[in-house]
Design a protein around this motif. Structure first.
Motif, mmCIF file in Angstrom:
data_model
loop_
_atom_site.group_PDB
_atom_site.id
_atom_site.type_symbol
_atom_site.label_atom_id
_atom_site.label_comp_id
_atom_site.label_asym_id
_atom_site.label_seq_id
_atom_site.Cartn_x
_atom_site.Cartn_y
_atom_site.Cartn_z
ATOM 1 N N SER A 155 -8.188 -9.361 -2.309
ATOM 2 C CA SER A 155 -7.487 -8.579 -1.277
ATOM 3 C C SER A 155 -8.143 -7.208 -1.101
ATOM 4 O O SER A 155 -8.326 -6.734 0.024
ATOM 5 C CB SER A 155 -6.022 -8.377 -1.632
ATOM 6 O OG SER A 155 -5.512 -9.481 -2.313
ATOM 7 N N LEU A 156 -8.501 -6.581 -2.228
ATOM 8 C CA LEU A 156 -9.167 -5.276 -2.154
ATOM 9 C C LEU A 156 -10.432 -5.371 -1.301
ATOM 10 O O LEU A 156 -10.684 -4.563 -0.410
ATOM 11 C CB LEU A 156 -9.555 -4.797 -3.550
ATOM 12 C CG LEU A 156 -8.474 -4.164 -4.419
ATOM 13 C CD1 LEU A 156 -9.065 -3.695 -5.727
ATOM 14 C CD2 LEU A 156 -7.835 -2.990 -3.676
ATOM 15 N N LEU A 157 -11.223 -6.406 -1.595
ATOM 16 C CA LEU A 157 -12.481 -6.576 -0.875
ATOM 17 C C LEU A 157 -12.240 -6.850 0.601
ATOM 18 O O LEU A 157 -12.951 -6.339 1.472
ATOM 19 C CB LEU A 157 -13.272 -7.739 -1.509
ATOM 20 C CG LEU A 157 -14.744 -7.724 -1.159
ATOM 21 C CD1 LEU A 157 -15.399 -6.511 -1.789
ATOM 22 C CD2 LEU A 157 -15.427 -8.981 -1.633
ATOM 23 N N ARG A 210 -21.944 13.194 -0.653
ATOM 24 C CA ARG A 210 -20.928 14.106 -0.123
ATOM 25 C C ARG A 210 -19.615 13.972 -0.883
ATOM 26 O O ARG A 210 -19.463 13.127 -1.748
ATOM 27 C CB ARG A 210 -20.712 13.809 1.359
ATOM 28 C CG ARG A 210 -21.899 14.172 2.236
ATOM 29 C CD ARG A 210 -21.763 13.550 3.594
ATOM 30 N NE ARG A 210 -21.715 12.099 3.504
ATOM 31 C CZ ARG A 210 -20.908 11.330 4.219
ATOM 32 N NH1 ARG A 210 -20.085 11.863 5.074
ATOM 33 N NH2 ARG A 210 -20.928 10.025 4.078
ATOM 34 N N LYS A 211 -18.665 14.806 -0.496
ATOM 35 C CA LYS A 211 -17.356 14.759 -1.133
ATOM 36 C C LYS A 211 -16.706 13.403 -0.900
ATOM 37 O O LYS A 211 -16.095 12.823 -1.792
ATOM 38 C CB LYS A 211 -16.457 15.865 -0.557
ATOM 39 C CG LYS A 211 -16.424 17.100 -1.432
ATOM 40 C CD LYS A 211 -15.335 18.041 -0.960
ATOM 41 C CE LYS A 211 -15.358 19.320 -1.766
ATOM 42 N NZ LYS A 211 -14.848 20.464 -1.016
ATOM 43 N N ALA A 212 -16.849 12.905 0.326
ATOM 44 C CA ALA A 212 -16.237 11.626 0.666
ATOM 45 C C ALA A 212 -16.721 10.540 -0.292
ATOM 46 O O ALA A 212 -15.948 9.674 -0.708
ATOM 47 C CB ALA A 212 -16.585 11.253 2.106
ATOM 48 N N ASP A 213 -18.009 10.609 -0.654
ATOM 49 C CA ASP A 213 -18.555 9.626 -1.581
ATOM 50 C C ASP A 213 -17.850 9.703 -2.916
ATOM 51 O O ASP A 213 -17.485 8.693 -3.506
ATOM 52 C CB ASP A 213 -20.058 9.878 -1.785
ATOM 53 C CG ASP A 213 -20.847 9.473 -0.576
ATOM 54 O OD1 ASP A 213 -20.838 8.280 -0.267
ATOM 55 O OD2 ASP A 213 -21.466 10.347 0.053
ATOM 56 N N GLY A 241 -14.375 7.208 -6.603
ATOM 57 C CA GLY A 241 -13.302 7.386 -7.577
ATOM 58 C C GLY A 241 -12.118 6.491 -7.264
ATOM 59 O O GLY A 241 -11.614 5.773 -8.131
ATOM 60 N N LEU A 242 -11.716 6.496 -5.993
ATOM 61 C CA LEU A 242 -10.559 5.703 -5.572
ATOM 62 C C LEU A 242 -10.804 4.216 -5.837
ATOM 63 O O LEU A 242 -9.941 3.497 -6.347
ATOM 64 C CB LEU A 242 -10.300 5.945 -4.085
ATOM 65 C CG LEU A 242 -9.064 5.231 -3.508
ATOM 66 C CD1 LEU A 242 -7.805 5.831 -4.111
ATOM 67 C CD2 LEU A 242 -9.031 5.321 -2.000
ATOM 68 N N VAL A 278 -9.364 -0.776 -11.632
ATOM 69 C CA VAL A 278 -8.722 -0.746 -12.942
ATOM 70 C C VAL A 278 -7.239 -1.094 -12.808
ATOM 71 O O VAL A 278 -6.703 -1.927 -13.551
ATOM 72 C CB VAL A 278 -8.906 0.642 -13.602
ATOM 73 C CG1 VAL A 278 -8.065 0.733 -14.874
ATOM 74 C CG2 VAL A 278 -10.376 0.872 -13.914
ATOM 75 N N VAL A 279 -6.569 -0.458 -11.811
ATOM 76 C CA VAL A 279 -5.134 -0.676 -11.617
ATOM 77 C C VAL A 279 -4.853 -2.149 -11.339
ATOM 78 O O VAL A 279 -3.965 -2.766 -11.958
ATOM 79 C CB VAL A 279 -4.614 0.217 -10.464
ATOM 80 C CG1 VAL A 279 -3.236 -0.245 -10.020
ATOM 81 C CG2 VAL A 279 -4.572 1.660 -10.915
ATOM 82 N N THR A 280 -5.633 -2.750 -10.422
ATOM 83 C CA THR A 280 -5.442 -4.170 -10.113
ATOM 84 C C THR A 280 -5.599 -5.010 -11.372
ATOM 85 O O THR A 280 -4.802 -5.906 -11.651
ATOM 86 C CB THR A 280 -6.488 -4.634 -9.069
ATOM 87 O OG1 THR A 280 -6.591 -3.649 -8.077
ATOM 88 C CG2 THR A 280 -6.090 -5.958 -8.460
ATOM 89 N N GLY A 281 -6.650 -4.702 -12.124
ATOM 90 C CA GLY A 281 -6.927 -5.467 -13.334
ATOM 91 C C GLY A 281 -5.799 -5.353 -14.336
ATOM 92 O O GLY A 281 -5.336 -6.363 -14.870
#
Lengths: 259, 256
Positions: B51-53, B234-237, B242-243, B249-252
């Motif tokens: 789903s994430l992908l 950039r910051k967005a990267d 990070g997100l 990790v959270v999904t796992g």
């Protein structure tokens, strides 16, 4: 600069005596012979002097040794005698300097353009010369402007037409600001329009040029002096007009159709 | 002939396309690691990753159907490799068959492993397809280099990308020349000709390699590979990388 009286077949005497004396030798080849590892002798006793500022055509039939001769001009091949470029002998320690001075454009642009993008191809030479990033970018922009291909930096070479590839191939050596431009069959595979555009481009480039070709139309337009090579031997060396009007000479060396 | 099937859709413009290639490479690697590290049988975790992908694919504007279609290419290889696992794994027998002289039996553990291998491989390939569909090969190579991959390897990859089309063209011309001279030759004779074609393709590629090397020498190549760096992290990267990492990790952890 050596102050010797030189005989130049391309008519410097006609310009002025002083200029002829001042002319520096761009290429000095004396009794050069070369055999490939398989034993085929490609060059036999070639003696050739080319002066700075000249545009010289090297003509001859297929397999005459034109390309082999060109590969000696920046030390990729080395024969029995030492070739001198701008007075520098072609030896291991001078190779870097010589390759900077002599820009060699190969017949097949597909071999010359090996990077994923046009920018990287044109920047390859300057980067190897160790210029700073700012200067590399400047040189790439300038070289692409010369060949009229500004704005193609991000394109990938395999999407270009043959004519465009040839121009980029020339830009890849112009970016190194060579004193001597050496072109192998610049007009092969080109349609008449691209050929015309390329001829015009070459005519406007200010440096000395050596053009190996059997495209006599191009030779007539660009080169005041012509050297005929056949079987690895220099057959004639002189003014283009007189050589191209010698029909029997041309026919003998595969440059005019048999009748 | 012109081809661009390697990084089709990489010239679209989306948030994902604009990310630094290094961010995408590392994120893709993290995704693959997360999948590989998930123990077999945790289907809910695999579903979570899928789903994430899927969300990423939708953000990237790459057609979902294209990604699914491309992912099928890898399946024959995976299936071929893992097809025999159910027959050789010890455990509770799910079924037994008589094949001529052999008696073969399929075990439940074996089937679970087969399902596990196929799912993991497929999810990884999906991730890689998204990466290549959102990043041009040039950027990808720059990213690899930026991540410290040896330049020689990056150079070899870039040559491969540059000349694969040239070789494909040569192969096609040879095939045309072959077909226009062979009529009615079937079977073994054809295979012999095919062998010749492959052989001469090899020789031609080898010779081209030599010529390219000469062309490199002529422009002052001395064995050192130099490049200009033009990647901007950039910051967005930073936030996106990070997100993505946190989501993985959270999904796992939560769907364990």
């Amino acid at each position: 600069m050596r102050r010797t009286l030189v005989y130049s077949p391309c008519g410097y005497w006609g310009i002025s005596m002083v200029e002829a004396i001042e002319k520096a030798k761009a290429i000095e080849i004396e009794n050069l012979s070369f055999s490939y590892p398989d034993g085929h002798q490609a060059l036999k006793n070639i003696t050739l002097t080319i002066y700075l500022g000249e545009t010289v055509a090297i003509v001859g039939p297929n397999g005459a040794g034109k390309s082999t001769l060109l590969l000696h001009l920046n030390g990729i091949l080395r024969g029995n005698s030492v070739v001198k470029i701008m007075g520098l002998p072609v030896e291991e320690k001078n190779l870097k300097e010589i390759r900077c001075k002599v820009g060699l454009v190969f017949q097949e642009p597909e071999d010359q353009l090996f990077s994923p993008t046009v920018f990287e191809d044109v920047a390859f030479g300057p980067m190897n010369m160790g210029y700073s990033e700012v200067e590399v970018r400047e040189r790439v922009a300038q070289a692409l402007k010369w060949v009229g291909m500004s704005g193609y930096e991000g394109r990938s070479s395999h999407h270009l037409s043959v004519g465009e590839k040839k121009r980029i191939a020339i830009a890849t050596v112009l970016s190194m600001s060579p004193e001597l431009l050496v072109l192998d069959e610049p007009t092969s595979n080109l349609d008449p329009r691209s050929k015309g555009a390329l001829t015009k481009l070459l005519k406007h480039l200010p440096m000395s040029k050596i053009i190996a070709s059997h495209d006599l139309e191009l030779v007539r337009v660009l080169c005041p002096r012509t050297v005929v090579i056949d079987g690895g031997v220099t057959m004639a060396d002189g003014e283009t007009t007189s050589i191209l009007s010698d029909y029997s000479l041309l026919k003998e060396h595969g440059l005019a159709p048999e009748d | 002939m012109r081809y661009s099937f390697l990084d089709q859709f990489s010239d679209l413009d989306s948030f994902i396309h604009r990310l630094d290639p290094r961010t995408k490479l590392v994120s893709c690697l993290a995704f693959i690691l997360a999948i590989v590290l998930t123990p077999p049988g945790r289907w809910q975790v695999f579903l979570g990753y899928f789903s994430l992908l899927l969300i990423l694919i939708i953000i990237s504007k790459v057609p979902v159907f294209y990604v699914l279609k491309r992912s099928l290419v890898i399946l024959p290889f995976v299936v071929l490799v893992s097809l025999f696992i159910p027959f050789f794994k010890e455990g509770e027998v799910a079924g037994s068959y008589n094949l001529w002289l052999w008696q073969v039996s399929v075990t439940y553990t074996g089937l679970a492993i087969l399902g596990n291998v196929v799912t993991k491989a497929w999810l990884c390939v999906l991730g890689l397809i998204l990466l290549s569909a959102t990043t041009g090969i040039t950027d990808l190579l720059k990213g690899l280099e930026g991540l410290g991959i040896p330049r020689v390897i990056v150079l070899i990859l870039s040559f491969m990308y540059r000349y694969i089309f040239v070789v494909v063209d040569e192969a096609m011309w040879m095939r045309q020349a072959w077909h226009s001279r062979s009529f009615g030759n079937k079977g073994l004779r054809q295979i012999k000709t095919l062998g010749n074609i492959i052989g001469s393709l090899f020789v031609r590629s080898y010779e081209r390699g030599e010529r390219v090397y000469v062309a490199m020498l002529a422009r002052g190549f001395d064995g050192k590979v130099r490049t200009l760096h033009s990647l901007t992290f950039r910051k967005a990267d930073f936030y996106c990388g990070g997100l993505w990492f946190i989501l993985l990790v959270v999904t796992g952890v939560f769907l364990w």
